[in-house]
Design a protein around this motif. Structure first.
Motif, PDB file in Angstrom:
ATOM      1  N   SER A  98       0.822  -1.209   0.000  1.00 49.36           N
ATOM      2  CA  SER A  98       0.000   0.000   0.000  1.00 49.36           C
ATOM      3  C   SER A  98       0.857   1.260   0.000  1.00 49.36           C
ATOM      4  CB  SER A  98      -0.927   0.003   1.223  1.00 49.36           C
ATOM      5  OG  SER A  98      -1.864  -1.047   1.157  1.00 49.36           O
ATOM      6  N   LEU A  99       1.943   1.249   0.764  1.00 52.31           N
ATOM      7  CA  LEU A  99       2.824   2.419   0.819  1.00 52.31           C
ATOM      8  C   LEU A  99       3.569   2.615  -0.499  1.00 52.31           C
ATOM      9  CD1 LEU A  99       4.222   1.937   4.441  1.00 52.31           C
ATOM     10  CD2 LEU A  99       2.705   3.779   3.669  1.00 52.31           C
ATOM     11  N   ILE A 100       4.153   1.538  -1.029  1.00 50.90           N
ATOM     12  CA  ILE A 100       4.895   1.636  -2.290  1.00 50.90           C
ATOM     13  C   ILE A 100       3.968   2.036  -3.438  1.00 50.90           C
ATOM     14  CG2 ILE A 100       6.245   0.336  -3.985  1.00 50.90           C
ATOM     15  CD1 ILE A 100       7.283  -1.374  -1.689  1.00 50.90           C
ATOM     16  N   ALA A 101       2.718   1.553  -3.381  1.00 55.78           N
ATOM     17  CA  ALA A 101       1.777   1.758  -4.482  1.00 55.78           C
ATOM     18  C   ALA A 101       1.392   3.212  -4.688  1.00 55.78           C
ATOM     19  CB  ALA A 101       0.517   0.924  -4.249  1.00 55.78           C
ATOM     20  N   TRP A 102       1.752   4.095  -3.766  1.00 58.63           N
ATOM     21  CA  TRP A 102       1.517   5.521  -4.020  1.00 58.63           C
ATOM     22  C   TRP A 102       2.170   5.951  -5.333  1.00 58.63           C
ATOM     23  CZ3 TRP A 102      -0.332   9.954  -1.098  1.00 58.63           C
ATOM     24  CH2 TRP A 102      -1.090   9.616   0.024  1.00 58.63           C
ATOM     25  N   GLY A 103       3.273   5.299  -5.690  1.00 59.46           N
ATOM     26  CA  GLY A 103       3.955   5.655  -6.934  1.00 59.46           C
ATOM     27  C   GLY A 103       3.116   5.442  -8.179  1.00 59.46           C
ATOM     28  N   LEU A 104       2.136   4.513  -8.126  1.00 57.61           N
ATOM     29  CA  LEU A 104       1.264   4.277  -9.271  1.00 57.61           C
ATOM     30  C   LEU A 104       0.396   5.486  -9.591  1.00 57.61           C
ATOM     31  CD1 LEU A 104      -0.050   0.650  -8.545  1.00 57.61           C
ATOM     32  CD2 LEU A 104       1.571   1.325 -10.321  1.00 57.61           C
ATOM     33  N   GLY A 105       0.162   6.314  -8.603  1.00 60.11           N
ATOM     34  CA  GLY A 105      -0.756   7.425  -8.790  1.00 60.11           C
ATOM     35  C   GLY A 105      -0.288   8.462  -9.786  1.00 60.11           C
ATOM     36  N   TYR A 106       1.018   8.555  -9.991  1.00 55.41           N
ATOM     37  CA  TYR A 106       1.552   9.616 -10.844  1.00 55.41           C
ATOM     38  C   TYR A 106       1.018   9.576 -12.272  1.00 55.41           C
ATOM     39  CZ  TYR A 106       4.890  11.468  -7.507  1.00 55.41           C
ATOM     40  OH  TYR A 106       5.449  12.073  -6.414  1.00 55.41           O
ATOM     41  N   PHE A 107       0.784   8.376 -12.802  1.00 56.60           N
ATOM     42  CA  PHE A 107       0.409   8.255 -14.210  1.00 56.60           C
ATOM     43  C   PHE A 107      -0.967   8.836 -14.513  1.00 56.60           C
ATOM     44  CE2 PHE A 107       3.139   4.486 -13.266  1.00 56.60           C
ATOM     45  CZ  PHE A 107       4.261   4.924 -13.962  1.00 56.60           C
ATOM     46  N   GLY A 108      -1.747   9.144 -13.482  1.00 60.41           N
ATOM     47  CA  GLY A 108      -3.096   9.636 -13.737  1.00 60.41           C
ATOM     48  C   GLY A 108      -3.417  10.992 -13.157  1.00 60.41           C
ATOM     49  N   GLN A 109      -2.401  11.741 -12.702  1.00 57.66           N
ATOM     50  CA  GLN A 109      -2.664  13.046 -12.076  1.00 57.66           C
ATOM     51  C   GLN A 109      -2.765  14.148 -13.133  1.00 57.66           C
ATOM     52  OE1 GLN A 109      -3.273  12.957  -8.744  1.00 57.66           O
ATOM     53  NE2 GLN A 109      -2.831  10.762  -8.918  1.00 57.66           N
ATOM     54  N   PRO A 110      -3.955  14.680 -13.409  1.00 48.55           N
ATOM     55  CA  PRO A 110      -4.110  15.660 -14.492  1.00 48.55           C
ATOM     56  C   PRO A 110      -3.251  16.902 -14.326  1.00 48.55           C
ATOM     57  CG  PRO A 110      -6.249  14.832 -13.786  1.00 48.55           C
ATOM     58  CD  PRO A 110      -5.255  14.334 -12.791  1.00 48.55           C
ATOM     59  N   HIS A 111      -3.072  17.390 -13.078  1.00 48.44           N
ATOM     60  CA  HIS A 111      -2.312  18.622 -12.877  1.00 48.44           C
ATOM     61  C   HIS A 111      -0.817  18.406 -13.143  1.00 48.44           C
ATOM     62  CE1 HIS A 111      -2.472  16.362  -9.192  1.00 48.44           C
ATOM     63  NE2 HIS A 111      -1.600  17.113  -8.574  1.00 48.44           N
ATOM     64  N   ILE A 112      -0.320  17.177 -12.979  1.00 48.17           N
ATOM     65  CA  ILE A 112       1.084  16.880 -13.303  1.00 48.17           C
ATOM     66  C   ILE A 112       1.226  16.630 -14.801  1.00 48.17           C
ATOM     67  CG2 ILE A 112       3.006  15.305 -12.892  1.00 48.17           C
ATOM     68  CD1 ILE A 112       1.827  14.759 -10.129  1.00 48.17           C
ATOM     69  N   LEU A 113       0.306  15.866 -15.368  1.00 51.05           N
ATOM     70  CA  LEU A 113       0.353  15.563 -16.799  1.00 51.05           C
ATOM     71  C   LEU A 113       0.242  16.836 -17.645  1.00 51.05           C
ATOM     72  CD1 LEU A 113      -1.967  12.414 -16.810  1.00 51.05           C
ATOM     73  CD2 LEU A 113       0.534  12.451 -16.856  1.00 51.05           C
ATOM     74  N   ALA A 114      -0.460  17.846 -17.122  1.00 51.27           N
ATOM     75  CA  ALA A 114      -0.588  19.112 -17.855  1.00 51.27           C
ATOM     76  C   ALA A 114       0.775  19.761 -18.075  1.00 51.27           C
ATOM     77  CB  ALA A 114      -1.509  20.066 -17.101  1.00 51.27           C
ATOM     78  N   ARG A 115       1.713  19.586 -17.125  1.00 51.44           N
ATOM     79  CA  ARG A 115       3.055  20.168 -17.280  1.00 51.44           C
ATOM     80  C   ARG A 115       3.807  19.508 -18.424  1.00 51.44           C
ATOM     81  NH1 ARG A 115      -0.081  22.197 -13.458  1.00 51.44           N
ATOM     82  NH2 ARG A 115       0.913  23.966 -12.438  1.00 51.44           N
ATOM     83  N   PHE A 116       3.574  18.227 -18.647  1.00 50.37           N
ATOM     84  CA  PHE A 116       4.224  17.556 -19.770  1.00 50.37           C
ATOM     85  C   PHE A 116       3.746  18.158 -21.087  1.00 50.37           C
ATOM     86  CE2 PHE A 116       4.164  13.405 -17.060  1.00 50.37           C
ATOM     87  CZ  PHE A 116       5.118  13.938 -16.231  1.00 50.37           C
ATOM     88  N   LYS A 117       2.441  18.356 -21.193  1.00 48.86           N
ATOM     89  CA  LYS A 117       1.881  18.898 -22.435  1.00 48.86           C
ATOM     90  C   LYS A 117       2.303  20.344 -22.661  1.00 48.86           C
ATOM     91  CE  LYS A 117      -2.292  17.755 -21.177  1.00 48.86           C
ATOM     92  NZ  LYS A 117      -3.772  17.724 -21.200  1.00 48.86           N
TER      93      LYS A 117
END
Length: 498
Positions: free
Chosen positions: A244-263
Motif C-alpha cells: 500500500s505504501l509503495i503503491a503511491w507511486g502508481l498514482g503519478y500516471f493519472g494526475q491531471p495537474h502533473i500531466l498538464a506540465r508535460f503537455k
C-alpha cells in the motif's frame, strides 16, 4: 498561536504581493484558452520540472509527510521510495509521449479532450465521464490544500479554523483567477525553490548533530522507529501495508495537474533536462520532509514535553522554536507556497474540465476562446467555494484527503493514459471501461475495511482498470483503421521530435 506573529505577518504579506504580481503579469500574456490552460506550450525545463513537482507535493510535503514520519519513523521510507520511483517513471514513460500525442490529436488541451480525440469519440461520453471524475476527486484534493492552509493560519496567527480556511482560499483563488496556467507555473517555480530550501534548512537547524547522533537519539526514544519492517509499536508490517505504501507511486500516471506540465513543455528535448531536475528536486524535498519528522521526534522529546497535539504541525512548531521571526516567516511561507502551488493547479484543471469538456463540448460548441476562458475563471470561483465547504472540518487529515484523491486519479486515468500511449489496439470502449471501473473501484473499496480491503485502493483500482481496458478493447474489435493511422503518425512525430 505562534509568537511574534507581526513580523511573520509582514513576511506573508510581502510573499503574497510577489505572487500576485506574477499573476498580473501572466494575465497580460493570456489571450486564449491554450494560453490559459496550457500556457501556450511555452514552459522551459526549470519551470516545467519545478511546477510539476510543486503542484504534485502540495501542503502534504510540509505537513502530511513530516507528520507521518513523526508518527512512524523509518516506516515512512516505503512511501517516499514509492513516490520517488513513480516520479521518475512518469517523466520517463509519459512526458514526451503525452506531449507529442496531444499535439497530433488536434492539439488536445485537457486529459478528457485527449481521450476523446485519441479514440475518436463522437458521442462525447468518454470526455464527459472523464471530466466528472476530475471534478469529483479534485474537490477532495483541493480541500486537502485548504485544510493545510487552515492549519497554517490557525497555528501561526491564532485564527479561528473557519476563518483561517477562508483566508487561505482567497490567497489561492486570487492569482489563479487572473493569470491561469502561466501564473500557476511561474509561481510554482518560485514556490518549489522555497519549499526545497525550507526542507533542507529546518532539519539541519533543529538537529545540529550528525546523522549518527540522530540514530542514537531515536533508538533511545523508541528503537522501532528505526525499523523498516516493523511499525512504531513493534508489530511487523504486513505485505498489505508495504504494498500500500509503495503503491503511491502508481498514482503519478493519472494526475491531471502533473500531466498538464508535460503537455505544456515547449519541446521534447527540454523534457530530458526537466526529468533530471524534477527527480532531483523530489528526492531532496522528500528527504528533508522525512528528516523533519524524525528530528521532530527528538526535539519534541527534549524541549516540548514529549508530545504534541497534531503531528502534522511539527514543521511549523520547529520553525517557530528555532528561528528569528523574520526567518520563520519566510520558512512558514514555504507551507503557503506548497498549498498554493497545488491548489491553484487543481482549481485550474477542474475549471478546464468544466469550461473545455462540459461547456464547450456539450453546451456551447461554438463558444469563442475568450468566452471559454471567462467560463474557466468563473469555474475557479465556484469550485473553490465547494472545496471550501468540504474543508470546514478541523479534524480532517491532510494526508488522508490526499490519499483518496491520489488513488482516484491514479486508478481512473493512470492505466488509460499509459496504454493509450503504448498500445495501438486500444479503443474507445476499452478507455471508457478503464476510466469507469478504475474510478468506481476506488470509491467502493474505500468504504470497506479489514483483511484485503486494508490494501490501498489504488492497487485494485489500477489492476482492474488495466484488465478492463485490455479485455474490452479486444472483445469490441480493437482500434479502427483511422485510429491506427493516427497512432502511426504519433510514433513518427515522436521519433522526429527526439
Amino acid at each position: 498561536m505562534i509568537e511574534n506573529s507581526f513580523a511573520i505577518s509582514a513576511t506573508f504579506i510581502a510573499y503574497l504581493i510577489v505572487m500576485l504580481s506574477i499573476g498580473i503579469y501572466a494575465y497580460k500574456r493570456t489571450s486564449n484558452s491554450e494560453d490559459y490552460f496550457l500556457g501556450g506550450r511555452s514552459l522551459g525545463p526549470w519551470p516545467a520540472a519545478l511546477s510539476a513537482g510543486a503542484s504534485d507535493m502540495s501542503g502534504w510535503l510540509l505537513l502530511g509527510l513530516p507528520g507521518y514520519a513523526y508518527a512512524a519513523g523509518i516506516e515512512s521510507f516505503w512511501l517516499a521510495g514509492g513516490l520517488l520511483v513513480g516520479t521518475w517513471l512518469n517523466w520517463l514513460l509519459c512526458a514526451k509521449r503525452l506531449r507529442t500525442y496531444s499535439i497530433v490529436v488536434n492539439n488536445a488541451l485537457t486529459i478528457p479532450e485527449f481521450f476523446a480525440q485519441r479514440f475518436e469519440d463522437k458521442s462525447k461520453l468518454l470526455q464527459t465521464i472523464s471530466a466528472l471524475f476530475i471534478l469529483l476527486f479534485f474537490l477532495f484534493y483541493t480541500s486537502s490544500g485548504l485544510v493545510a492552509g487552515g492549519k497554517l493560519f490557525e497555528t501561526v496567527f491564532g485564527l479561528n479554523y473557519t476563518t483561517a480556511v477562508i483566508v487561505g482560499t482567497i490567497c489561492v483563488v486570487s492569482y489563479t483567477l487572473f493569470g491561469g496556467f502561466l501564473a500557476v507555473s511561474w509561481t510554482d517555480l518560485v514556490q518549489g525553490l522555497l519549499m526545497s530550501a525550507a526542507l533542507v534548512i529546518v532539519p539541519i537547524a533543529a538537529f545540529e548533530g550528525s546523522f549518527g547522533d540522530l540514530n542514537i537519539a531515536l533508538h533511545a526514544k523508541n528503537p522501532e522507529l528505526l525499523s523498516l519492517w516493523n511499525d512504531a509499536k513493534g508489530q511487523p508490517l504486513s505485505a498489505v501495508a508495504i504494498i500500500s505504501l509503495i503503491a503511491w507511486g502508481l498514482g503519478y500516471f493519472g494526475q491531471p495537474h502533473i500531466l498538464a506540465r508535460f503537455k505544456a513543455t515547449r519541446s521534447n528535448k527540454d523534457i530530458t533536462t526537466a526529468r533530471r531536475i524534477a527527480v532531483s528536486w523530489t528526492a531532496l524535498s522528500m528527504a528533508g520532509a522525512l528528516l523533519i519528522g524524525m528530528v521532530g521526534i527528538v526535539y519534541v522529546d527534549a524541549h516540548m514535553g514529549g508530545s504534541i497535539k497534531d503531528g502534522e504541525t511539527i514543521f511549523m512548531l520547529l520553525v517557530n522554536a528555532i528561528f528569528h521571526p523574520v526567518v520563520a516567516g519566510i520558512l512558514l511561507a514555504a507551507i503557503l507556497a506548497a498549498i498554493m502551488s497545488t491548489a491553484d493547479s487543481q482549481l485550474l484543471v477542474s475549471s478546464s474540465a468544466l469550461a473545455e469538456d462540459f461547456y464547450k463540448q456539450v453546451l456551447r460548441p461554438n463558444a469563442s476562446p475568450k468566452e471559454v476562458v471567462q467560463v474557466g475563471r468563473l469555474a475557479v470561483v465556484g469550485l473553490s467555494i465547494i472545496a471550501l465547504m468540504l474543508a470546514m472540518n478541523p479534524e480532517s487529515s491532510v494526508l488522508g484527503l490526499v490519499s483518496y484523491a491520489w488513488a482516484g486519479f491514479g486508478a481512473a486515468f493512470g492505466p488509460a493514459i499509459l496504454l493509450s500511449l503504448f498500445w495501438k489496439d486500444m479503443n474507445r470502449n476499452g478507455a471508457l471501461a478503464g476510466v469507469v471501473i478504475g474510478g468506481v473501484t476506488v470509491v467502493l473499496w474505500k468504504q470497506l475495511e479489514g483483511g484485503i480491503f486494508d490494501l490501498y485502493e489504488i492497487v485494485p483500482g489500477f489492476i482492474l482498470a488495466s484488465a478492463a481496458i485490455i479485455l474490452v478493447s479486444k472483445f469490441t474489435g480493437g482500434a479502427s483503421e483511422s485510429i491506427l493511422k493516427t497512432h502511426l503518425e504519433y510514433q513518427r512525430q515522436l521519433d522526429s521530435m527526439d
